[in-house]
Design a protein around this motif. Structure first.
Motif, mmCIF file in Angstrom:
data_model
loop_
_atom_site.group_PDB
_atom_site.id
_atom_site.type_symbol
_atom_site.label_atom_id
_atom_site.label_comp_id
_atom_site.label_asym_id
_atom_site.label_seq_id
_atom_site.Cartn_x
_atom_site.Cartn_y
_atom_site.Cartn_z
ATOM 1 N N ALA A 1 0.848 -1.202 0.000
ATOM 2 C CA ALA A 1 0.000 0.000 0.000
ATOM 3 C C ALA A 1 0.882 1.249 0.000
ATOM 4 O O ALA A 1 1.991 1.223 0.542
ATOM 5 N N ARG A 2 0.361 2.280 -0.601
ATOM 6 C CA ARG A 2 1.114 3.544 -0.584
ATOM 7 C C ARG A 2 1.173 4.099 0.821
ATOM 8 O O ARG A 2 0.247 3.918 1.617
ATOM 9 N N LYS A 3 2.219 4.805 1.119
ATOM 10 C CA LYS A 3 2.327 5.484 2.405
ATOM 11 C C LYS A 3 1.334 6.640 2.434
ATOM 12 O O LYS A 3 0.903 7.132 1.383
ATOM 13 N N LYS A 4 1.014 7.062 3.661
ATOM 14 C CA LYS A 4 0.083 8.194 3.809
ATOM 15 C C LYS A 4 0.786 9.316 4.569
ATOM 16 O O LYS A 4 1.358 9.083 5.635
ATOM 17 N N ILE A 5 0.720 10.494 3.991
ATOM 18 C CA ILE A 5 1.391 11.640 4.605
ATOM 19 C C ILE A 5 0.347 12.692 4.948
ATOM 20 O O ILE A 5 -0.380 13.162 4.068
ATOM 21 N N ALA A 6 0.248 13.019 6.228
ATOM 22 C CA ALA A 6 -0.726 14.019 6.655
ATOM 23 C C ALA A 6 0.000 15.323 6.945
ATOM 24 O O ALA A 6 1.019 15.334 7.647
ATOM 25 N N LEU A 7 -0.517 16.397 6.391
ATOM 26 C CA LEU A 7 0.082 17.713 6.604
ATOM 27 C C LEU A 7 -0.906 18.548 7.411
ATOM 28 O O LEU A 7 -1.995 18.873 6.929
ATOM 29 N N LYS B 1 7.755 13.698 -5.415
ATOM 30 C CA LYS B 1 8.659 12.594 -5.071
ATOM 31 C C LYS B 1 7.906 11.279 -4.909
ATOM 32 O O LYS B 1 8.511 10.279 -4.537
ATOM 33 N N GLU B 2 6.593 11.304 -5.131
ATOM 34 C CA GLU B 2 5.740 10.122 -4.971
ATOM 35 C C GLU B 2 6.008 9.420 -3.639
ATOM 36 O O GLU B 2 6.181 8.205 -3.557
ATOM 37 N N MET B 3 6.035 10.236 -2.575
ATOM 38 C CA MET B 3 6.296 9.667 -1.245
ATOM 39 C C MET B 3 5.082 8.926 -0.699
ATOM 40 O O MET B 3 5.204 8.145 0.241
ATOM 41 N N GLY B 4 3.908 9.196 -1.263
ATOM 42 C CA GLY B 4 2.697 8.530 -0.793
ATOM 43 C C GLY B 4 1.486 9.388 -1.105
ATOM 44 O O GLY B 4 1.593 10.401 -1.814
ATOM 45 N N ALA C 1 -0.125 10.389 -7.049
ATOM 46 C CA ALA C 1 -0.346 10.597 -5.611
ATOM 47 C C ALA C 1 -1.751 11.133 -5.462
ATOM 48 O O ALA C 1 -2.156 12.035 -6.209
ATOM 49 N N LYS C 2 -2.473 10.550 -4.545
ATOM 50 C CA LYS C 2 -3.820 11.049 -4.282
ATOM 51 C C LYS C 2 -3.677 12.183 -3.267
ATOM 52 O O LYS C 2 -3.128 11.979 -2.173
#
Ligand code: A3D
Length: 320
Positions: free
Chosen positions: A2-8, A25-28, A58-59
């Motif tokens: 699964a893609r990582k999830k990044i919350a800002l 960077k397609e970090m998630g 990236a979503k």
């Protein structure tokens, strides 16, 4: 996988820049959270439409609901207010402390396993308060300041010597304020100590002192020029480097506001120190030898941080 999830948390100037960098960077997948209604949704829509042009998957979504940060792997916190010209970082304490309380609870309830990077000022006090409010382990909550301060120092040195920034390895310790401690004894130009390099290049000691001073006041210089708000491109870039170190288990040694207990003669304080970041979060604080003068400067800086913590405790009894 699964893609990582990044919350800002905070979708203002730094938050928006973070989202763009993380997407490129397609970090998630990215959630932009803010209390301002519509703004994070609008930024998410705008940034999503960069995808076809830049070619990233990236979503990106915007939200005003903490439930949407559930399960985030990385949380980067910029919520709060930035400085205006003439303000010190410490002037932000009261208002941003309340914000940290709301954010800490949001993280605790929705993504207690995340690696949390705080950027909100006054940094060393806010990261401490955010850790207290969130209840996360100390190794999973860190402050971004040293990567930025070192980058500022490196930029000014590269300009002075007319060398590539890639060859400057600059080192800054201590709190993120005008008392920060740029450490010339650990600053090198591709391994050559900066003071030796200055002699080779005919640059005087007093000129290096001026660069140290400009580094200390580097944030204020930008606040003065912008007239409204503070730096955001380099702060966002710095936090992304820290997030990548965690997500990629890179074991990078980066100057971060980490929790220090025992080392450097400190007892339970967040302050800028060289830190190894890997999959375990802040895995190790590295204690380096310092000269008497550097130790004295670090003491001035950590005393200033301690004063801010006392002020936080005075403002919120749950912290005392
Ligand atoms: P800005 O563009 O104003 O964005 C802050 C955002 O936080 C705004 O969109 C607000 O709506 C939002 N916000 C306010 N309260 C809340 C809340 N309770 N919950 C969620 N969101 C909220 O500021 P910025 O992005 O330029 O700067 C953000 C912070 O970073 C400020 O405190 C700056 O001082 C700090 N900063 C730190 C550094 C360091 O090196 C440590 C550098 C630059 C800026």
């Amino acid at each position: 996988m699964a893609r990582k999830k990044i919350a800002l948390i905070g979708s203002g100037m730094i938050g928006g820049t973070l989202a763009h960098l993380a997407a490129k960077k397609e970090m998630g997948d990215i959630v932009l959270f803010d209390i301002a209604e519509g703004m994070p949704q609008g930024k998410a829509l705008d940034l999503s439409q960069c995808g076809p042009i830049e070619g990233f998957d990236a979503k990106i979504t915007g939200s005003n609901d903490y439930a949407d940060i559930a399960g985030a792997d990385v949380v980067i916190v910029t919520a709060g207010v930035p400085r205006k010209p003439g303000m010190s970082r410490d002037d932000l304490l009261g208002i941003n402390l309340k914000v940290m309380k709301a954010v800490g609870e949001g993280i605790k309830n929705n993504c207690p396993d995340a690696f949390v990077i705080c950027i909100t000022n006054p940094l060393d006090a806010m990261v401490w308060a955010l850790r207290e409010f969130s209840g996360l382990p100390h190794n999973k909550v860190v402050g971004m300041a040293g990567v930025l301060d070192s980058a500022r120092f490196a930029t000014f040195l590269a300009w002075e010597f007319d060398v590539s920034v890639k060859d400057v390895n600059a080192f800054v310790l201590g709190g993120h304020g005008d008392t920060m401690v740029p450490v010339t004894s650990y600053t090198t130009i591709n391994g050559i100590p900066v003071n030796d390099f200055a002699k080779i290049k005919g640059v005087s000691e007093s000129r290096i002192d001026e660069i140290v001073d400009r580094t200390r006041k580097g944030g204020g210089e930008i606040v003065g020029l912008l007239g409204n708000g503070s730096a955001y491109y380099a702060p966002a870039t710095s936090a992304i480097a820290m997030a990548e170190a965690y997500l990629g288990d890179q074991k990078r040694i980066l100057p971060c506001a980490s929790y220090v207990e025992g080392k450097y003669g400190l007892d339970g304080l967040y302050v800028g120190v060289p830190t190894m970041i890997g999959a375990g979060g802040t895995e190790e604080v590295i204690e380096i030898e310092l000269s008497d003068e550097e130790k004295a400067n670090l003491k001035v800086s950590t005393d200033a941080v301690e004063e801010l913590l006392e002020a936080c405790k005075g403002l919120d009894s749950s912290l005392a």
